[in-house]
Every structure is written in C-alpha cells, then in structure tokens.
Design a protein around this motif. Sequence first.
Motif, mmCIF file in Angstrom:
data_model
loop_
_atom_site.group_PDB
_atom_site.id
_atom_site.type_symbol
_atom_site.label_atom_id
_atom_site.label_comp_id
_atom_site.label_asym_id
_atom_site.label_seq_id
_atom_site.Cartn_x
_atom_site.Cartn_y
_atom_site.Cartn_z
ATOM 1 N N PHE A 285 -21.250 -25.793 -11.583
ATOM 2 C CA PHE A 285 -20.146 -25.131 -12.289
ATOM 3 C C PHE A 285 -18.823 -25.895 -12.255
ATOM 4 O O PHE A 285 -18.093 -25.911 -13.257
ATOM 5 N N PRO A 286 -18.415 -26.535 -11.126
ATOM 6 C CA PRO A 286 -17.102 -27.208 -11.121
ATOM 7 C C PRO A 286 -16.892 -28.173 -12.282
ATOM 8 O O PRO A 286 -15.768 -28.329 -12.766
ATOM 9 N N ALA A 287 -17.961 -28.798 -12.768
ATOM 10 C CA ALA A 287 -17.824 -29.704 -13.913
ATOM 11 C C ALA A 287 -17.427 -28.938 -15.172
ATOM 12 O O ALA A 287 -16.747 -29.482 -16.056
ATOM 13 N N ILE A 288 -17.827 -27.681 -15.271
ATOM 14 C CA ILE A 288 -17.491 -26.862 -16.441
ATOM 15 C C ILE A 288 -16.013 -26.474 -16.398
ATOM 16 O O ILE A 288 -15.327 -26.467 -17.428
ATOM 17 N N GLN A 289 -15.511 -26.171 -15.205
ATOM 18 C CA GLN A 289 -14.080 -25.863 -15.099
ATOM 19 C C GLN A 289 -13.233 -27.114 -15.305
ATOM 20 O O GLN A 289 -12.083 -27.028 -15.736
ATOM 21 N N ALA A 290 -13.804 -28.280 -15.023
ATOM 22 C CA ALA A 290 -13.071 -29.540 -15.191
ATOM 23 C C ALA A 290 -12.969 -29.962 -16.654
ATOM 24 O O ALA A 290 -11.960 -30.554 -17.074
ATOM 25 N N ALA A 291 -13.996 -29.681 -17.448
ATOM 26 C CA ALA A 291 -14.104 -30.237 -18.807
ATOM 27 C C ALA A 291 -12.932 -29.914 -19.731
ATOM 28 O O ALA A 291 -12.532 -30.767 -20.534
ATOM 29 N N PRO A 292 -12.319 -28.716 -19.679
ATOM 30 C CA PRO A 292 -11.185 -28.460 -20.582
ATOM 31 C C PRO A 292 -9.971 -29.337 -20.304
ATOM 32 O O PRO A 292 -9.022 -29.342 -21.089
ATOM 33 N N SER A 293 -9.987 -30.092 -19.195
ATOM 34 C CA SER A 293 -8.877 -30.990 -18.872
ATOM 35 C C SER A 293 -8.825 -32.206 -19.787
ATOM 36 O O SER A 293 -7.856 -32.973 -19.735
ATOM 37 N N PHE A 294 -9.873 -32.382 -20.608
ATOM 38 C CA PHE A 294 -9.975 -33.569 -21.451
ATOM 39 C C PHE A 294 -9.970 -33.164 -22.917
ATOM 40 O O PHE A 294 -10.755 -32.318 -23.355
ATOM 41 N N SER A 295 -9.082 -33.788 -23.695
ATOM 42 C CA SER A 295 -8.774 -33.306 -25.042
ATOM 43 C C SER A 295 -9.971 -33.323 -25.985
ATOM 44 O O SER A 295 -10.077 -32.460 -26.855
ATOM 45 N N ASN A 296 -10.903 -34.275 -25.826
ATOM 46 C CA ASN A 296 -12.025 -34.315 -26.773
ATOM 47 C C ASN A 296 -13.077 -33.254 -26.485
ATOM 48 O O ASN A 296 -14.100 -33.187 -27.166
ATOM 49 N N SER A 297 -12.827 -32.380 -25.493
ATOM 50 C CA SER A 297 -13.667 -31.179 -25.332
ATOM 51 C C SER A 297 -13.394 -30.181 -26.454
ATOM 52 O O SER A 297 -14.139 -29.226 -26.632
ATOM 53 N N PHE A 298 -12.284 -30.410 -27.203
ATOM 54 C CA PHE A 298 -11.873 -29.502 -28.275
ATOM 55 C C PHE A 298 -11.654 -30.291 -29.562
ATOM 56 O O PHE A 298 -10.516 -30.465 -30.018
ATOM 57 N N PRO A 299 -12.747 -30.793 -30.166
ATOM 58 C CA PRO A 299 -12.594 -31.654 -31.350
ATOM 59 C C PRO A 299 -11.932 -30.944 -32.528
ATOM 60 O O PRO A 299 -11.271 -31.587 -33.347
ATOM 61 N N GLN A 300 -12.056 -29.609 -32.607
ATOM 62 C CA GLN A 300 -11.433 -28.897 -33.712
ATOM 63 C C GLN A 300 -9.909 -28.918 -33.599
ATOM 64 O O GLN A 300 -9.204 -28.768 -34.594
ATOM 65 N N ILE A 301 -9.387 -29.132 -32.375
ATOM 66 C CA ILE A 301 -7.934 -29.191 -32.165
ATOM 67 C C ILE A 301 -7.450 -30.642 -32.145
ATOM 68 O O ILE A 301 -6.481 -31.001 -32.817
ATOM 69 N N PHE A 302 -8.147 -31.475 -31.365
ATOM 70 C CA PHE A 302 -7.646 -32.830 -31.098
ATOM 71 C C PHE A 302 -8.470 -33.920 -31.788
ATOM 72 O O PHE A 302 -8.242 -35.101 -31.528
ATOM 73 N N ARG A 303 -9.433 -33.525 -32.628
ATOM 74 C CA ARG A 303 -10.360 -34.479 -33.253
ATOM 75 C C ARG A 303 -11.064 -35.274 -32.143
ATOM 76 O O ARG A 303 -11.534 -34.697 -31.191
ATOM 77 N N ASP A 304 -11.102 -36.593 -32.263
ATOM 78 C CA ASP A 304 -11.799 -37.400 -31.262
ATOM 79 C C ASP A 304 -10.848 -38.019 -30.240
ATOM 80 O O ASP A 304 -11.250 -38.876 -29.458
ATOM 81 N N ARG A 305 -9.590 -37.596 -30.230
ATOM 82 C CA ARG A 305 -8.620 -38.216 -29.322
ATOM 83 C C ARG A 305 -8.967 -37.905 -27.867
ATOM 84 O O ARG A 305 -9.259 -36.764 -27.508
ATOM 85 N N THR A 306 -8.918 -38.929 -27.046
ATOM 86 C CA THR A 306 -9.192 -38.759 -25.618
ATOM 87 C C THR A 306 -7.956 -38.993 -24.768
ATOM 88 O O THR A 306 -8.021 -38.906 -23.544
ATOM 89 N N ASP A 307 -6.812 -39.282 -25.430
ATOM 90 C CA ASP A 307 -5.623 -39.707 -24.685
ATOM 91 C C ASP A 307 -4.546 -38.635 -24.583
ATOM 92 O O ASP A 307 -3.442 -38.912 -24.107
ATOM 93 N N VAL A 308 -4.835 -37.406 -25.036
ATOM 94 C CA VAL A 308 -3.829 -36.346 -24.960
ATOM 95 C C VAL A 308 -3.877 -35.747 -23.555
ATOM 96 O O VAL A 308 -4.874 -35.154 -23.159
ATOM 97 N N GLN A 309 -2.790 -35.908 -22.800
ATOM 98 C CA GLN A 309 -2.802 -35.437 -21.414
ATOM 99 C C GLN A 309 -2.722 -33.918 -21.353
ATOM 100 O O GLN A 309 -2.159 -33.263 -22.229
ATOM 101 N N CYS A 310 -3.293 -33.374 -20.284
ATOM 102 C CA CYS A 310 -3.382 -31.931 -20.087
ATOM 103 C C CYS A 310 -2.482 -31.518 -18.923
ATOM 104 O O CYS A 310 -2.389 -32.232 -17.921
ATOM 105 N N LEU A 311 -1.817 -30.374 -19.069
ATOM 106 C CA LEU A 311 -1.028 -29.771 -17.985
ATOM 107 C C LEU A 311 -1.637 -28.419 -17.656
ATOM 108 O O LEU A 311 -1.797 -27.574 -18.543
ATOM 109 N N ILE A 312 -1.963 -28.211 -16.378
ATOM 110 C CA ILE A 312 -2.682 -27.004 -15.952
ATOM 111 C C ILE A 312 -1.796 -26.169 -15.029
ATOM 112 O O ILE A 312 -1.569 -26.541 -13.876
#
Length: 476
Positions: A285-312
């Motif tokens: 499970f910890p990997a599932i909680q980690a995944a939203p920290s990376f922008s390309n987990s949400f292609p409908q929002i960020f397309r294929d960008r992997t460089d958008v930093q996340c603030l939690i």
Amino acid sequence: MADVPNGEQGCGSPVELFKNIAAQAELVRALKAGNAAKNEIDSAVEMLLSLKMSYKAATGEDYKADYPPRDPAPGSDSGLDATEAGEDFVDPWTVQTSSAKGIDYDKLIVRFGSSKIDKELINRIERATGQRPHRFLRRGIFFSHRDMHQILDAYENKKPFYLYTGRGPSSEAMHVGHLIPFIFTKWLQDVFNVPLVIQMTDDEKYLWKDLTLDQAYGYAVENAKDIIACGFDIKKTFIFSDLDYMGMSPGFYKNVVKIQKHVTFNQVKGIFGFTDSDCIGKISFPAIQAAPSFSNSFPQIFRDRTDVQCLIPCAIDQDPYFRMTRDVAPRIGYPKPALLHSAFFPALQGARTKMSASDPSSSIFLTDTAKQIKTKVNKHAFSGGRDTTEEHRQFGGNCDVDVSFMYLTFFLEDDDRLEQIRKDYASGAMLTGELKKELIDVLQPLIAEHQARRKEATDEIVKEFMTPRKLSYDFE
C-alpha cells in the motif's frame, strides 16, 4: 538521497534507529550503484556503522535487516511502552505521549529530519502570496516542512506546482480534527492558485479495518462531501478513490509499480513496522499513497509532464510514507515532493493522544448538534484549571494543557481575542466554565455552517469532483 534524520544520529527509540539504518543502508547502495565520489560513499558508510553501534547499545543486539525490534503493532494501543519511558510515540496509526502538553514537536523535527517552519519562512510565504499568513502558520499548527523554499522558488519564477493531500475514510462521520489539513489546503489553493488532488485511501481502510469494499468506497463518497464542504473550487480540484481511479489510470498504476520496484521488503518493514503476519496488501500500500506525489499519475491534468513538483500538507504522522517517496523519487526520475506538517488535533480528554473517530467521547463530529457539542465540551474537555474557584482565582489556569484553549488556537481567527483569553485564564480572571463557553460559541456556528454546506454537496457534485478531467490550468 535518503531522508535520514539530521543531528544526533544515536538518539531515538530502537524502532527509529532500525528505520534510520534501513534508510542509510539503501543510501549506501544507491551511492555505490551510481558511482558516487569515494569520500561521499565513505561518509555514508561511516554514518551507517555509527547507527549500527547506537542500535546495539540501545538493544544489546546486532542489527539484522530481517528482524526489527519489538514494536507496537500498527493500529494497536501498545505504544504506551514508549510513553511510560517519557518518549513520544508517533507512527501513521498511533500517536501517544506521557506529557499533558502533548507531543514535543521540536524533538519530533529532529527525529524525522525535517525543518522547522520559522518566522523567516512565514514572512517569505507572505511576500510571495501577498496574503496574511493563515492562522495555522501564525500559531505554529503547521510547524515543520521539507523543501518549502523550493516550492516558493518555483512559484516566484512562474513555474507550476500542485497540491496533494488525502483522507483515509474509516467511518461515515468525520470529526473536527480531520478538517485541519483541508482548511489549510484550501487556503494554499486560494493564495497560490494551483490545482489540487485529494486521495481517498478506501483501499487502505479495507486492508486495515473490518470493512467490505463497498463500505470503504461508500465512506469515501460520504467523506468527500465533508471535504467539498470546506469550499474547494471544482475547477481546480480532483478528488479520487483509489478503488475507483487506479483501475482507470495507466499512468497512476505505472508509477505505483515503479515505486514498488525501488522499495525493498526490509525497507518497508523498517519504516512501517510490518510483520510477517501482515497481508501483502498492507506491504504494497505505501507505494499507492506515494504515487500521487508525481504529476504524470494524473495525465488528464498534467498530460505527460513529470517535472511538476508536488506540495503535500498533512499531519506529521504521515511523514514516513513521504520519507520513503522522497528516497525513491530521484531514482525513478521525478522531483521529490515537498511537505508541510501539521501538529495533531488533541482528544477532548487531553493532548496525550490525538482525537479519534473510534472513540466518540474523545471526538466532536461534524454531524454533532449544538447541544451535543456543548455537552461534550463541558463534560469531557480536559481542563487546565484549579481544583477550586478560590485557587483558580489566586493561581490561574494552565493554557498549555487545557484542551478548550488548544482548540481555540485552531479555530478562533482573532489573534487579539485569543491572547486576551490566554491572559485572562492564566491570571485566574477567567474560569474554566467561561473558557469552555468561549470554545462552544466558536464551535457551534462553525459546525452548523459546515453542515449547511455539506447538504449542498449532492451525489451529482461528488461525481463531478471525482471524474478524471482537465482542470482549469494549462500544463503544456
């Protein structure tokens, strides 16, 4: 680089030492695999050996990766062993301390290796946003961070970032303590004008609690209504259920698998205290909680960008998940998420533990009536007052342990009024009953207004918030 706590490496419980050794060993492996400079590798190895010596001194045994020290099981109440020795116990499931003042957050910052939110950082946030800092910042309720200066650098240079927070839906009714990260996240979204993703970990609650999948998902939907009632902008906010979203998002699941590949079983046991009898769902499970920290987990929002930093923004008991995430991120080519940590919202009976939905007498629920709120505060709220009125008038009350005053620091907006209450109570001019009335007068309208907004969060609105879609940002 692994986020091993800074400072006094030999301090902390055997459990903390075990976790630090696991993280440091992984760092050594990563440095060697990456052909790092010899002096950097030697320094990391020296630190690893020092941690192992501290572990042996604390436990009388050599460190063995497969054998964590005896530790309270996640979700149990046996963290008291640590608190009886005067030590705070904090993990994602249990928060306990022997001090009536609550957790020693300065010590926790040292143990977790995060950074204190100081006046300089608060002033910088004010300059960047042009807004008065939120009362949670002004009063140290959000007290610790990781890489917030990086977020402000990005914002000042017109580079995008996004917010991510979450909720584990373990019951239909949320309590006032659950509102803290969402109240603050709403403020962050407003002042920075950035998108937000909110993870409902219904899969986690199915794995940890005695719930059916349908119950866990049903709680996610009901809790989403309370979250929406905090006032989030539907054009900027995506709320998702893990049970629902992971099956429809290849980008999300690919990141889960990448994270899983880069975290060993020994690491996850060391970080979370899992045992050989835990189901494999908990371990993964910890990997599932980690995944939203990376922008390309949400292609409908960020397309294929992997460089958008996340603030939690989150309570600090969730930090172990994101220490793991920050350790993995550079190895899979993503920026480390930044974090803002909040203090715990104390139980009515006192700050030795946090408010819990599983103990109705410790909690003020968002479904409580005005009468129930008044009764709970008057009957259960731990008092810092004296035994008699005469003594109280003479010596005054103790705001450091008084739960009603603690709650006012969370919810009373007026700084001047809060300071006046503190002075009056500490001097004995204000009695405990009067202080409790101040709190009741703040909580009753706050919860009544929340309930009115929640009624407007229909199933149709929830569905709209939970539909994967493009938000009103252009991340080309």
